[in-house]
Design a protein around this motif. Structure first.
Motif, short mmCIF file in Angstrom:
data_model
loop_
_atom_site.label_atom_id
_atom_site.label_comp_id
_atom_site.label_asym_id
_atom_site.label_seq_id
_atom_site.Cartn_x
_atom_site.Cartn_y
_atom_site.Cartn_z
N VAL A 194 35.27 39.29 40.56
CA VAL A 194 36.38 39.04 39.65
C VAL A 194 37.66 39.01 40.46
CG1 VAL A 194 37.67 39.90 37.66
CG2 VAL A 194 35.17 40.14 37.72
N THR A 195 38.40 37.92 40.33
CA THR A 195 39.69 37.80 41.01
C THR A 195 40.80 38.17 40.04
OG1 THR A 195 38.85 36.02 42.41
CG2 THR A 195 41.23 36.26 42.28
N VAL A 196 41.67 39.11 40.45
CA VAL A 196 42.76 39.53 39.58
C VAL A 196 44.09 39.32 40.31
CG1 VAL A 196 41.31 41.25 38.45
CG2 VAL A 196 42.78 41.95 40.34
N TYR A 197 45.11 39.06 39.51
CA TYR A 197 46.47 38.97 40.03
C TYR A 197 47.15 40.29 39.74
CZ TYR A 197 51.36 37.47 40.42
OH TYR A 197 52.68 37.36 40.75
N ARG A 198 47.66 40.95 40.81
CA ARG A 198 48.29 42.27 40.65
C ARG A 198 49.47 42.37 41.62
NH1 ARG A 198 44.50 47.03 42.29
NH2 ARG A 198 43.35 46.33 40.42
N ILE A 244 37.48 41.47 43.45
CA ILE A 244 36.86 42.76 43.15
C ILE A 244 35.42 42.55 42.70
CG2 ILE A 244 36.98 44.83 41.71
CD1 ILE A 244 39.95 44.34 41.36
N PRO A 245 34.42 43.05 43.45
CA PRO A 245 33.02 42.96 43.02
C PRO A 245 32.78 43.90 41.82
CG PRO A 245 33.20 43.38 45.37
CD PRO A 245 34.55 43.65 44.79
N VAL A 246 32.11 43.39 40.79
CA VAL A 246 31.83 44.18 39.61
C VAL A 246 30.39 43.98 39.18
CG1 VAL A 246 32.51 44.68 37.22
CG2 VAL A 246 34.21 43.82 38.84
N ALA A 289 36.39 49.60 35.28
CA ALA A 289 37.10 50.79 35.76
C ALA A 289 36.50 51.29 37.07
CB ALA A 289 37.04 51.88 34.70
N GLN A 290 35.18 51.30 37.13
CA GLN A 290 34.52 51.78 38.34
C GLN A 290 34.81 50.87 39.53
OE1 GLN A 290 30.35 52.25 37.52
NE2 GLN A 290 30.68 53.84 35.96
N ALA A 291 34.99 49.58 39.25
CA ALA A 291 35.24 48.64 40.35
C ALA A 291 36.70 48.64 40.79
CB ALA A 291 34.84 47.23 39.91
N GLY A 292 37.60 49.17 39.95
CA GLY A 292 39.00 49.24 40.34
C GLY A 292 39.92 48.28 39.61
N ILE A 293 39.42 47.62 38.58
CA ILE A 293 40.30 46.78 37.75
C ILE A 293 41.18 47.69 36.91
CG2 ILE A 293 40.36 45.10 35.85
CD1 ILE A 293 37.79 43.91 36.96
N LYS A 294 42.47 47.34 36.78
CA LYS A 294 43.44 48.22 36.12
C LYS A 294 44.15 47.50 34.98
CE LYS A 294 44.44 50.61 40.50
NZ LYS A 294 45.50 50.99 41.46
N PRO A 295 44.67 48.28 34.00
CA PRO A 295 45.53 47.67 32.98
C PRO A 295 46.72 46.99 33.64
CG PRO A 295 44.90 49.88 32.32
CD PRO A 295 44.44 49.72 33.75
#
Length: 381
Positions: free
Chosen positions: A361-365, A372-374, A322-328
């Protein structure tokens, strides 16, 4: 493929299968309580034994077993040397008693091996002791002793239990990082329970770095062997021809038409968790603190035109993700450049790191890949 974890379950509770039974059960489990992001523990209210004395574990590079200075049949000498360190473990759980009372019945059985003779510490698989209200350990000399749980970790399928007894023999541990494909190995355990206690089977290291989609085992690069591993062998040692434990027998492929495909957790990879369980009574793991929805699979991703990955259903407030910006709604597709296709692969990759380490962490959005660094947090068992 279909796999079972090699515990011997009675009362109609057969080995867990994939992809049918395990996937159905495990999908529900992953949706709410997978190690990657659970806000609560997988252990329920199980009480664990307080941390004991400092652990004494011997790792050695012993010379090949000989008799009278001449090489002997290695499996014979290994059975004599390692056999006394192997124990049977009976798992007793509640059952309906007479006139509606509650009693205890043997629910299942497995194996284990002594790693600290002075303190009575025994290593086994978590699924061998899971749900037990009472554990009884059978020794090679015929003694049957009640054991206490020191610590257990379903995320790695490892557990340590403890007995109080004299004249115990501890196994010596080898270095599984030095294993070579084709190297001969011996599996020792209790297939089918006490009737076949300390059965010895011989084979080779068929492969290393195998990954299974089974809870716990998915955390490791496993050793594959053709030494027979059957129900009841879980938790027993896989031993090299120097008489050193190099693996913990855990699972087998039971799909029709396949033979000789057993799997063991490498001892060198398991040892850090084993030491944590003994010294602290729990294991700690790196975590993103997200909940993954395992219903997101390759078929669904293809229909939506999205990549395979681990679908983030929920993000713990205040957690590292959450702090790094990863979202549901994000789909995690890589960790430090390593491809992630499902939640188990995410677990497997994260367990290579420690709490406090930074990963990308690489996310598809929304049709775009984002790096995103976590900083990983700690998740305790």
């Amino acid at each position: 493929m279909g796999y079972y974890k090699g515990s011997n379950y009675s009362f109609g509770r057969g080995p867990r299968l994939l992809p049918t039974a395990v996937v159905a059960l495990f999908s529900a489990l992953l949706g709410g309580i997978l190690a990657l992001g659970l806000g609560h523990s997988l252990y329920g209210n199980r009480a664990v034994q307080p941390p004991g004395n400092p652990v004494t574990i011997t790792q050695s590079s012993a010379p090949p077993v000989t008799s009278g200075g001449q090489p002997n049949f290695p499996a014979v000498q290994i059975a004599k040397t390692v056999g006394p360190t192997v124990v049977g473990i009976a798992n007793f759980q509640g059952s309906g008693g007479l006139f509606g009372g509650q009693g205890l019945s043997e629910y299942g059985s497995g194996s284990g091996f002594i790693i600290d003779a002075k303190n009575g510490y025994i290593v086994t698989n978590y699924h061998v002791i899971d749900g037990a209200r009472k554990l009884v350990v059978s020794l090679a000399d015929g003694r049957n002793l009640e054991a206490k749980v020191v610590g257990g970790d379903p995320r790695t399928d490892l557990a340590v239990i403890k007995i109080s007894a004299n004249n115990l023999t501890a196994a010596q541990l080898g270095d599984s990082n030095k294993l070579q494909v084709g190297e001969p190995v011996v599996a020792i355990g209790n297939p089918g329970g006490q009737e076949f206690a300390r059965s010895v089977t011989v084979g080779v290291v068929s492969a290393t770095n195998r990954v299974l989609n089974l809870q716990g085992e998915a955390s490791f690069n496993l050793i594959q062997t053709d030494a027979a591993i059957n129900p009841g062998n879980s938790g027993g040692p896989l031993v090299n021809y120097q008489g050193l434990v190099i693996g913990i027998n855990s699972a087998k492929n039971q799909e029709p038409g396949f033979e000789g495909m057993g799997f063991a957790i490498p001892i060198s990879d398991a040892l850090p968790t084993i030491k944590q369980l003994i010294e602290k009574g729990y294991a700690s793991h790196p975590a993103l603190l997200v909940t993954i929805d395992s219903r997101y699979n390759a078929e669904y991703a293809s229909q939506e035109g999205w990549p395979q990955g681990a679908y983030v259903a929920q993000v713990n407030v205040g957690g590292p993700a959450a702090q790094a910006g990863i979202k549901p709604g994000d789909v995690i597709t890589e960790v430090n450049g390593v491809r992630i296709r499902n939640s188990l692969e995410l677990t497997h990759e994260l367990f290579k790191y420690k709490a406090g380490e930074k990963v990308t962490v690489t996310v598809y959005r929304n049709g775009t890949s984002i790096n995103i660094p976590v900083v990983l947090s700690e998740l305790k068992s």
